[in-house]
Design a protein around this motif. Structure first.
Motif: not given
Length: 318
Positions: A113, A116, A133, A136, A139-140, A193-194, A197-198
């Motif tokens: 995360g 990224g 993006n 992620s 992943g979300l 991690a998604a 990362q955001r």
């Protein structure tokens, strides 16, 4: 510092007291009668009444709550209705498994995360940001249980790269234990991690446009020093907050993953207790998980003062 820690401690203690009230009331609101479950559906009313008296369920609710708090404060969380085993022994046997899985997954989530998020912020508006993006977003969007089932089907059963189920303690066999935990930890870590990362990207984008970052670049510092020493460090307050929240969610949300991979953690214990209406175990598990969440948030608040000296520990904005 001491004053700040003391203030957070009593706030956490008050929160824990309120949580204990909610847990106690919630368990009492569940359908079914523990005494009937323990005595058996075919037991006569006298036997059920005797069990109720033994469990203290014939007393007034305030008295039951005070007894619950008194025993919980001394580590006595009662006994399992189903097996008669002390609940603290059940939690002591299963909680370490969940903690190992959660910490392993959080390490993976932080590595993926934060890395990224930094890449997406540094290469803003270019293909690396779009790629990160997009990953992620997947992943979300994809449910954890579906990823877990696919991982078992293709990586474990199909390719044989990982065991499909089972658990080996890393304290007894470190490499083998990590090997058994790797696949479920990756499934959980990718999902969390998604979100990390955001948040990292958002914080880094704001920090990279700050005046002190432009000043650092004007002084001739290299891109690596600017990103790591200035931008990332000043973004760690937001990142640390997200990590604390995600770790609390990991400890509380490993139920499905433990079920899929056959891990003997606290999630499996919770499901088994719900199916068998083992109310003392349910009550204790929820209380322990809530306590873990409160402790993690307390540690995160204290860690703020280490990461960023600008954070005032007096409890007031200066």
């Amino acid at each position: 510092m001491v004053r700040y820690v003391f203030q957070r401690l009593w706030q956490s203690a008050l929160t824990l007291l309120l949580v204990s009230m909610v847990v106690f009331a919630g368990v009492r609101a569940l359908p079914g009668d523990p005494a009937t479950v323990m005595a058996g559906e075919q037991a006569d009313p006298a036997a059920i009444a005797a069990v109720r008296a033994e469990l203290g369920l014939d007393r007034a609710l305030p008295v039951q709550y005070l007894e619950f708090v008194k025993h919980a404060a001394t580590g006595d969380l009662g006994r399992s209705i189903r097996t008669g085993t002390p609940v603290r022994h059940l939690i002591g046997a299963t909680l370490p498994v969940t903690l190992q899985l959660a910490l392993y997954a959080m390490v993976i989530a932080v590595l993926l995360g934060v890395t990224g998020g930094v890449i997406a912020a540094v290469y803003r508006g270019r293909w690396p940001e779009w790629l990160v993006n997009g990953i992620s977003l997947v992943g979300l969007s994809v449910p954890t249980f579906w990823l877990g089932l696919l991982a078992v089907l293709y990586l474990a059963v199909g390719l044989g790269l990982f065991p499909a189920s089972g658990y080996v303690s890393p304290f007894e066999h470190p490499l083998r234990g990590l090997y058994y935990l790797t696949l479920p930890a990756v499934i959980l870590g990718v999902t969390h991690a998604a979100a990390l990362q955001r948040q990292t990207r958002s914080s880094m984008v704001e920090t990279l446009s700050a005046d002190f970052v432009r000043t650092a670049r004007a002084k001739g510092l290299g891109p690596g020093a600017v990103i790591l020493r200035y931008a990332l460090r000043n973004s760690l307050i937001v990142v640390t907050t997200v990590i604390g929240l995600q770790l609390g969610l990991l400890i509380a949300g490993t139920v499905v993953t433990e079920r899929i991979f056959g891990l003997p953690g606290i999630g499996k214990l919770t499901l088994d207790s719900v199916f068998t209406r083992d109310y003392p175990v349910i009550q204790a598990v929820v209380l322990v998980v809530a306590t873990s969440y409160i402790v993690i948030n307390l540690l995160v608040d204290v860690l703020y003062t280490v990461i960023d000296p600008r954070v005032r520990v007096s409890g007031r904005a200066q």
